[in-house]
Motif scaffolding. Structure first.
Motif, PDB file in Angstrom:
ATOM      1  N   GLY A  22       0.778  -1.245   0.179  1.00 22.38           N
ATOM      2  CA  GLY A  22      -0.091   0.105  -0.125  1.00 22.38           C
ATOM      3  C   GLY A  22       0.972   1.286  -0.020  1.00 22.38           C
ATOM      4  N   PHE A  23       2.058   1.319   0.660  1.00 21.91           N
ATOM      5  CA  PHE A  23       2.833   2.479   0.735  1.00 21.91           C
ATOM      6  C   PHE A  23       3.378   2.784  -0.568  1.00 21.91           C
ATOM      7  CE2 PHE A  23       3.934   1.830   5.485  1.00 21.91           C
ATOM      8  CZ  PHE A  23       3.046   2.344   5.896  1.00 21.91           C
ATOM      9  N   LEU A  24       3.680   1.500  -1.251  1.00 23.42           N
ATOM     10  CA  LEU A  24       4.348   1.867  -2.686  1.00 23.42           C
ATOM     11  C   LEU A  24       3.240   2.210  -3.549  1.00 23.42           C
ATOM     12  CD1 LEU A  24       6.827   1.513  -4.606  1.00 23.42           C
ATOM     13  CD2 LEU A  24       6.416  -0.764  -4.836  1.00 23.42           C
ATOM     14  N   GLY A  25       2.150   1.860  -3.453  1.00 22.77           N
ATOM     15  CA  GLY A  25       1.021   2.124  -4.245  1.00 22.77           C
ATOM     16  C   GLY A  25       0.695   3.848  -4.251  1.00 22.77           C
ATOM     17  N   HIS A  26       0.610   4.259  -2.716  1.00 18.42           N
ATOM     18  CA  HIS A  26       0.671   5.663  -2.466  1.00 18.42           C
ATOM     19  C   HIS A  26       1.621   6.508  -3.071  1.00 18.42           C
ATOM     20  CE1 HIS A  26       2.030   8.923   0.169  1.00 18.42           C
ATOM     21  NE2 HIS A  26       0.620   9.089   0.200  1.00 18.42           N
ATOM     22  N   ASP A  27       2.792   6.045  -3.077  1.00 20.77           N
ATOM     23  CA  ASP A  27       4.024   6.672  -3.850  1.00 20.77           C
ATOM     24  C   ASP A  27       3.829   6.596  -5.413  1.00 20.77           C
ATOM     25  OD1 ASP A  27       4.728   7.077  -1.296  1.00 20.77           O
ATOM     26  OD2 ASP A  27       6.707   5.874  -1.489  1.00 20.77           O
ATOM     27  N   ILE A  28       3.249   5.687  -5.862  1.00 20.71           N
ATOM     28  CA  ILE A  28       2.959   5.402  -7.290  1.00 20.71           C
ATOM     29  C   ILE A  28       1.947   6.551  -7.728  1.00 20.71           C
ATOM     30  CG2 ILE A  28       1.959   3.886  -9.251  1.00 20.71           C
ATOM     31  CD1 ILE A  28       3.248   1.774  -7.707  1.00 20.71           C
ATOM     32  N   ALA A  29       0.861   6.625  -7.118  1.00 20.32           N
ATOM     33  CA  ALA A  29      -0.382   7.678  -7.222  1.00 20.32           C
ATOM     34  C   ALA A  29       0.131   8.879  -7.219  1.00 20.32           C
ATOM     35  CB  ALA A  29      -1.374   7.203  -6.146  1.00 20.32           C
ATOM     36  N   HIS A  30       1.019   9.188  -6.308  1.00 20.84           N
ATOM     37  CA  HIS A  30       1.584  10.672  -6.348  1.00 20.84           C
ATOM     38  C   HIS A  30       2.566  11.047  -7.358  1.00 20.84           C
ATOM     39  CE1 HIS A  30      -0.356  12.343  -2.809  1.00 20.84           C
ATOM     40  NE2 HIS A  30      -0.150  11.287  -2.042  1.00 20.84           N
ATOM     41  N   ARG A  31       2.810  10.109  -8.563  1.00 22.31           N
ATOM     42  CA  ARG A  31       3.881  10.171  -9.419  1.00 22.31           C
ATOM     43  C   ARG A  31       5.031  10.380  -8.880  1.00 22.31           C
ATOM     44  NH1 ARG A  31       0.374  12.345 -13.721  1.00 22.31           N
ATOM     45  NH2 ARG A  31      -1.431  11.496 -13.456  1.00 22.31           N
ATOM     46  N   GLN A  32       5.483   9.684  -7.879  1.00 19.85           N
ATOM     47  CA  GLN A  32       7.034   9.631  -7.384  1.00 19.85           C
ATOM     48  C   GLN A  32       7.607   8.717  -8.067  1.00 19.85           C
ATOM     49  OE1 GLN A  32       7.068   8.998  -3.238  1.00 19.85           O
ATOM     50  NE2 GLN A  32       5.354  10.274  -2.752  1.00 19.85           N
ATOM     51  N   VAL A  62      -2.043  -2.184 -10.614  1.00 21.50           N
ATOM     52  CA  VAL A  62      -1.672  -3.476 -10.079  1.00 21.50           C
ATOM     53  C   VAL A  62      -1.548  -3.365  -8.625  1.00 21.50           C
ATOM     54  CG1 VAL A  62       0.261  -4.742 -10.251  1.00 21.50           C
ATOM     55  CG2 VAL A  62      -0.454  -4.025 -12.442  1.00 21.50           C
ATOM     56  N   HIS A  63      -0.979  -2.479  -8.232  1.00 19.60           N
ATOM     57  CA  HIS A  63      -0.485  -2.458  -6.577  1.00 19.60           C
ATOM     58  C   HIS A  63      -1.757  -2.095  -5.717  1.00 19.60           C
ATOM     59  CE1 HIS A  63       3.602  -1.944  -7.594  1.00 19.60           C
ATOM     60  NE2 HIS A  63       3.855  -2.009  -6.815  1.00 19.60           N
ATOM     61  N   ALA A  64      -2.687  -1.489  -6.309  1.00 20.14           N
ATOM     62  CA  ALA A  64      -4.021  -1.292  -5.512  1.00 20.14           C
ATOM     63  C   ALA A  64      -5.037  -2.236  -5.840  1.00 20.14           C
ATOM     64  CB  ALA A  64      -4.740   0.233  -5.534  1.00 20.14           C
ATOM     65  N   ASN A  65      -5.566  -2.238  -6.803  1.00 21.74           N
ATOM     66  CA  ASN A  65      -6.515  -3.483  -7.003  1.00 21.74           C
ATOM     67  C   ASN A  65      -6.169  -4.965  -6.846  1.00 21.74           C
ATOM     68  OD1 ASN A  65      -7.251  -0.852  -8.455  1.00 21.74           O
ATOM     69  ND2 ASN A  65      -9.112  -1.706  -8.557  1.00 21.74           N
ATOM     70  N   LEU A  66      -4.946  -5.177  -7.983  1.00 23.33           N
ATOM     71  CA  LEU A  66      -4.752  -6.541  -7.982  1.00 23.33           C
ATOM     72  C   LEU A  66      -4.104  -7.194  -6.635  1.00 23.33           C
ATOM     73  CD1 LEU A  66      -4.341  -9.155  -9.650  1.00 23.33           C
ATOM     74  CD2 LEU A  66      -2.483  -8.158 -10.663  1.00 23.33           C
ATOM     75  N   LEU A  67      -3.139  -6.412  -6.201  1.00 25.45           N
ATOM     76  CA  LEU A  67      -2.189  -6.797  -4.997  1.00 25.45           C
ATOM     77  C   LEU A  67      -2.985  -6.452  -3.736  1.00 25.45           C
ATOM     78  CD1 LEU A  67       1.545  -6.176  -6.368  1.00 25.45           C
ATOM     79  CD2 LEU A  67       0.099  -8.445  -6.306  1.00 25.45           C
ATOM     80  N   SER A  68      -3.798  -5.256  -3.603  1.00 29.63           N
ATOM     81  CA  SER A  68      -4.236  -4.952  -2.263  1.00 29.63           C
ATOM     82  C   SER A  68      -5.651  -5.012  -2.181  1.00 29.63           C
ATOM     83  CB  SER A  68      -3.956  -3.564  -2.157  1.00 29.63           C
ATOM     84  OG  SER A  68      -2.527  -3.281  -2.181  1.00 29.63           O
ATOM     85  N   GLY A  69      -6.349  -5.351  -3.386  1.00 28.15           N
ATOM     86  CA  GLY A  69      -7.923  -5.405  -3.263  1.00 28.15           C
ATOM     87  C   GLY A  69      -8.618  -4.045  -2.729  1.00 28.15           C
ATOM     88  N   LEU A  70      -8.055  -2.983  -3.139  1.00 28.44           N
ATOM     89  CA  LEU A  70      -8.601  -1.588  -3.020  1.00 28.44           C
ATOM     90  C   LEU A  70      -8.580  -0.961  -4.171  1.00 28.44           C
ATOM     91  CD1 LEU A  70      -6.378  -0.568  -0.028  1.00 28.44           C
ATOM     92  CD2 LEU A  70      -8.508  -2.105   0.025  1.00 28.44           C
ATOM     93  N   SER A  71      -9.511  -0.060  -4.447  1.00 24.95           N
ATOM     94  CA  SER A  71     -10.050   0.714  -5.566  1.00 24.95           C
ATOM     95  C   SER A  71      -8.787   1.891  -5.737  1.00 24.95           C
ATOM     96  CB  SER A  71     -11.286   1.320  -5.646  1.00 24.95           C
ATOM     97  OG  SER A  71     -11.477   2.104  -6.776  1.00 24.95           O
ATOM     98  N   TYR A  72      -8.114   1.923  -6.869  1.00 24.18           N
ATOM     99  CA  TYR A  72      -7.042   2.689  -6.972  1.00 24.18           C
ATOM    100  C   TYR A  72      -7.828   4.111  -7.585  1.00 24.18           C
ATOM    101  CZ  TYR A  72      -3.310   4.945  -9.337  1.00 24.18           C
ATOM    102  OH  TYR A  72      -2.491   6.065  -9.650  1.00 24.18           O
TER     103      TYR A  72
END
Length: 345
Positions: free
Chosen positions: A81-91, A105-115
């Motif tokens: 989730g932390f990595l997905g957070h950074d991805i979403a911020h275009r880091q 991939v990180h939110a929906n597929l790996l975490s089960g959360l809606s990106y």
């Protein structure tokens, strides 16, 4: 927030650091440049963690020794989730298409959360942190973060608010499940972007997750495994995000209009060093992250030196505490918010 005393204000005629000045200093130091190496290591850690849990499930099939691995999976899930957070911020990538693909991939597929749902929600939070009208993270829900909200509670909701300080940590164990269903509720609404793709990926995540549990454990073990994993995952998420803004002031109109003050005065940093940096996914540098959301996480410690120097120069309060102190502040704030309802009894 409003139940706590506001920080000491600098004199009205004191020069205030402009966001443009801080931004120029940060960019001159090269702190907005990409840092892909640390993200590659983070991704490798997450994949190895998932493979380790999967291997344990195969090796210790139908064994109660799998339950401790649920705790390991909780840590890995939050780190994803932390990595997905950074991805979403275009880091990680500036390109919208690449960021969206990695985010799905990180939110929906790996975490089960809606990106898509999370990005919209998180962007609203970043735009106006601690604004009771526009920040979704402080809107009235199970927990209440402002006295004005508390006074509107009635019945069972009022009872929960009275004693919410005691309920805070137990309620966090449901946070992962809450995020899962909140995203799904939003995705099924007409007009949601990438709805089919997001639902497909979350469905695949759920199918694989539950399929592995059913295939490798008895039903009793499976129930305990899921409860431990999701409960600790929610608790870990909660203790990572809660200290960052809860208990910080609601701003005056003038402070809210200043982009520097809007982010600095509503955020709290957590001290602790490299271990805390890793454990909290860089969110312990909440002030710097809010000022520069697309700054690579590895650069935040250096940015802190610059930001703090501007705050010290112009007398702007800079909130920083240890993790235990921050949690105590949050609990005290929740207790103070519920006080009017306890007096009403």
């Amino acid at each position: 927030m409003s139940t706590l005393s506001s920080p000491v204000r600098p004199p009205a005629d004191a020069p205030r650091p402009l966001y443009a000045d801080v931004n120029a200093a940060v960019r001159a130091a090269g702190l907005m440049d990409r840092r892909l190496g640390p993200y590659a290591l983070h991704f490798a850690f997450n994949i190895l963690g998932l493979l380790a849990v999967l291997s344990a499930m195969v090796v210790w099939r139908n064994s109660w020794w799998l339950i401790p691995w649920a705790a390991v999976l909780a840590v890995v899930s939050v780190q994803i989730g932390f990595l997905g957070h950074d991805i979403a911020h275009r880091q990680v990538s500036r390109r919208a298409r690449t960021a969206t693909l990695l985010g799905l991939v990180h939110a929906n597929l790996l975490s089960g959360l809606s990106y898509g749902w999370w990005v919209d929600k998180h962007n609203a939070h970043h735009a106006h942190p601690n604004d009771l009208e526009t920040d979704p993270d402080v809107r009235a829900g199970v927990l209440i973060f402002d006295v004005s909200q508390a006074l509107e509670r009635r019945g069972l909701a009022a009872t929960v608010t009275r004693y919410q300080a005691w309920f805070f940590f137990p309620l966090l164990t449901f946070e992962a499940v809450n995020l899962y269903f909140a995203g799904i509720r939003t995705m099924v609404r007409p007009g949601f972007r990438y709805r089919s793709t997001e639902l497909l990926l979350i469905g695949l995540h759920t199918l694989v997750y539950l399929g592995l549990v059913v295939a490798t454990m008895t039903w009793q073990q499976g129930l305990v495994f899921v409860a431990v994993h999701q409960g600790l995952r929610g608790l870990y998420l909660g203790v990572s995000f809660a200290p960052n803004h809860k208990g910080m002031p609601v701003l005056s109109t003038a402070d809210e209009a200043d982009p520097f003050l809007r982010q600095v005065l509503t955020s709290r940093n957590i001290r602790g060093g490299p271990v805390v940096d890793w454990a909290l996914g860089g969110l312990n540098y909440q002030i710097e992250h809010h000022l520069f959301p697309s700054m690579p996480r590895a650069n935040l410690p250096r940015a802190q030196v610059i930001v703090r120097s501007f705050c010290d120069r112009d007398g702007v309060p800079y909130a920083e505490s240890s993790a235990p102190s921050s949690y105590a502040d949050v609990v005290r704030h929740l207790y103070a918010v519920g006080a009017p309802l306890r007096l009403r009894d």
